[in-house]
Design a protein around this motif. Structure first.
Motif, PDB file in Angstrom:
ATOM      1  N   UNK A 180      23.035 -14.171 -22.431  1.00 20.30           N
ATOM      2  CA  UNK A 180      21.589 -13.374 -22.197  1.00 20.30           C
ATOM      3  C   UNK A 180      21.311 -11.659 -21.063  1.00 20.30           C
ATOM      4  N   UNK A 181      21.911 -11.350 -20.382  1.00 18.90           N
ATOM      5  CA  UNK A 181      22.296 -10.543 -19.349  1.00 18.90           C
ATOM      6  C   UNK A 181      23.095  -8.986 -19.938  1.00 18.90           C
ATOM      7  N   UNK A 187      22.317  -5.756 -21.455  1.00 19.54           N
ATOM      8  CA  UNK A 187      22.870  -4.608 -20.590  1.00 19.54           C
ATOM      9  C   UNK A 187      23.916  -4.047 -21.017  1.00 19.54           C
ATOM     10  N   UNK A 188      24.421  -4.779 -22.032  1.00 18.92           N
ATOM     11  CA  UNK A 188      25.503  -4.018 -22.862  1.00 18.92           C
ATOM     12  C   UNK A 188      25.340  -4.284 -24.568  1.00 18.92           C
ATOM     13  N   UNK A 189      25.083  -5.136 -24.788  1.00 18.27           N
ATOM     14  CA  UNK A 189      25.145  -4.969 -26.387  1.00 18.27           C
ATOM     15  C   UNK A 189      23.994  -3.982 -26.680  1.00 18.27           C
ATOM     16  N   UNK A 190      22.753  -3.782 -26.494  1.00 18.24           N
ATOM     17  CA  UNK A 190      21.515  -2.912 -26.830  1.00 18.24           C
ATOM     18  C   UNK A 190      21.744  -1.570 -25.951  1.00 18.24           C
ATOM     19  N   UNK A 245      23.414  -9.822 -32.213  1.00 14.19           N
ATOM     20  CA  UNK A 245      22.816 -10.232 -31.250  1.00 14.19           C
ATOM     21  C   UNK A 245      21.206 -10.946 -31.990  1.00 14.19           C
ATOM     22  N   UNK A 246      20.217 -10.211 -31.021  1.00 11.71           N
ATOM     23  CA  UNK A 246      18.586 -10.915 -32.147  1.00 11.71           C
ATOM     24  C   UNK A 246      18.663  -9.130 -32.874  1.00 11.71           C
ATOM     25  N   UNK A 258      20.438   2.901 -27.186  1.00 14.26           N
ATOM     26  CA  UNK A 258      19.890   3.302 -26.280  1.00 14.26           C
ATOM     27  C   UNK A 258      19.922   5.120 -25.884  1.00 14.26           C
ATOM     28  N   UNK A 259      18.243   4.852 -26.259  1.00 14.63           N
ATOM     29  CA  UNK A 259      18.343   6.395 -26.698  1.00 14.63           C
ATOM     30  C   UNK A 259      19.177   7.602 -25.160  1.00 14.63           C
ATOM     31  N   UNK A 260      18.997   6.984 -24.330  1.00 15.19           N
ATOM     32  CA  UNK A 260      19.235   7.504 -23.280  1.00 15.19           C
ATOM     33  C   UNK A 260      21.103   7.537 -22.816  1.00 15.19           C
TER      34      UNK A 260
END
Length: 464
Positions: A66-67, A71-74, A98-99, A188-190
């Motif tokens: 979940x982390x 934190x990574x895939x998304x 993932x989801x 991630x837009x950033x």
């Protein structure tokens, strides 16, 4: 016969000896019948000692998954598809991680955009499968419709939504960019740009532009193991002696070179030389037959003339086999190393393009939001002449099928089956073990340790 290092795996290597294993490949390049590209001469020696011991929890912990997901895939750049899979306006590709479901779209202006695959009315996925969508993106539930650039086209019974500001109803986009004919997305837009993330990867492929290939084959299968277990089965060569014993006569497995730069790394395994594990010196004919996976009871595919080495003959055959598609100049100047060695890159977190004219590209990812299973994709990218051939459609293997059932993969399918046999057993063993950490090899598992070094930076260290 080419002089190589023939130490066995039973001998303990010091730090200097570990360097010798890489240098043995560089010495082999000195014997090449053609000049080798400078990129094959590049070496790094950072061993990423912070990941000498990798936590078991990274493979089996739901909390860590979940982390990793959040934190990574998304947040990371990841390969979604090839450009030729969406060649025309209105073509779409559904990429799932993932989801999340991401919809990659070729617009009327031929630009590539990516959207969250969700209707802004009731949330239904706009597209369930990849393929042509026509002139717009229409929700199958109530018919809300968007243009291919994501702007709102129409709302069914618009009169019943006076409370909705239509200016807020454009489809939310995710970042998208391309490299080497591949389409990458980032939620991630950033995030940094794709070019910044890939660093010098493009320099490594200047001589072998992947954008000039087409999808000759694409085979996918659900693996009963965490995605990292599946990925790591293709990240080192010293498993060859046990997992692929038919290859050791003609594969320098433990003489491989491993390097890492920024967000990508590379392994190079020489073919046409014997493994240092074997206790005899094979003939050049025996090495050649091993390379082409000839069976012991079969006649040789090619009988080597006296004085011709396995590497020389393999290089010659490869150059002639590619001549019609890459042209005389490239074929005549292609080194033996480019012709036959395994040059396998990994781009964090899960993208594996092979260098030179080896056609293989791998991708590994979680199977939906399940950390106990994963999806393995195998692409074969081939050069072509004239008009680009249509991209092959993905062939999904059922749980009962083996990679050998994918005949489009040729002799590589046998190797994939041998690797896949280990994966669920590794996963089960990690759930069984009382160990908290896995000791990784100092040099030969450099690619794995480099990936875990990056993973720890994105996700964090040990998670119970």
């Amino acid at each position: 016969m080419t002089e190589i290092d023939t130490r066995t795996a039973d001998q303990t290597a010091s730090t200097d000896e570990q360097s010798d294993y890489a240098e043995s490949y560089q010495r082999l390049l000195d014997t090449d019948t053609h000049p080798v590209p400078q990129v094959l001469r590049e070496e790094t020696h950072d061993l990423y000692e912070d990941q000498n011991f990798v936590p078991v929890s990274r493979y089996i912990s739901r909390k860590y998954h979940e982390l990793e997901r959040d934190r990574m895939w998304y947040k990371v750049w990841q390969m979604a598809c090839r450009e030729e899979e969406i060649p025309e306006p209105g073509d779409t590709h559904v990429y799932e991680i993932c989801e999340k479901s991401i919809l990659v779209v070729r617009g009327q202006d031929m630009s590539i955009r990516a959207f969250y695959n969700s209707c802004l009315h009731r949330g239904r996925t706009l597209r369930e499968e990849s393929g042509p969508a026509g002139h717009d993106l229409r929700c199958p539930f109530h018919g809300f419709c968007w243009n291919l650039d994501g702007s709102l086209k129409s709302m069914t019974c618009e009169w019943d939504f006076p409370h909705v500001d239509k200016s807020t109803m454009n489809l939310p986009q995710v970042k998208v960019d391309t490299w080497g004919g591949f389409v990458f997305i980032n939620m991630d837009p950033a995030s940094e740009s794709l070019a910044s993330f890939l660093g010098d990867l493009g320099k490594h492929f200047e001589a072998w532009p992947l954008e000039d290939r087409y999808i000759q084959a694409h085979v996918a299968k659900v693996i009963d193991a965490n995605w990292k277990i599946a990925q790591e089965a293709f990240s080192e060569a010293f498993h060859v002696v046990t997992t692929h014993p038919q290859r050791v006569v003609g594969t320098g497995d433990s003489n491989s070179q491993y390097d890492a730069w920024g967000n990508f790394n590379r392994g190079i395994t020489a073919n046409g030389v014997p493994s240092p594990h074997i206790k005899f010196v094979p003939t050049e004919q025996e090495m050649f037959d091993s390379m082409v996976d000839a069976r012991i009871d079969e006649d040789p595919m090619v009988t080597l003339p006296d004085g011709v080495t396995a590497r020389e003959m393999s290089g010659l055959l490869a150059r002639e086999g590619l001549r019609d598609t890459i042209g005389d100049v490239k074929a005549d100047n292609m080194s033996d190393a480019e012709s036959l060695d395994s040059i396998y890159y990994t781009v964090f977190p899960n993208f594996h393009p092979w260098g030179a004219y080896q056609r293989i590209v791998y991708r590994f990812r979680p199977n939906g939001d399940d950390h106990d299973t994963s999806i393995m994709d195998v692409y074969l990218l081939a050069p072509f002449t004239g008009e680009r051939p249509p991209a092959a459609k993905v062939q999904w293997l059922t749980p009962e099928q083996t990679w050998i059932d994918a005949t489009v993969l040729g002799s590589s399918a046998r190797v994939f089956d041998q690797d896949a046999y280990n994966m669920p057993k590794v996963h089960r063993g990690l759930k069984t073990t009382t160990q908290k950490y896995l000791p990784l090899a100092g040099y030969q598992e450099l690619k794995i340790r480099h990936m875990h070094h990056l993973l720890a930076k994105w996700v964090g260290e040990d998670v119970d």
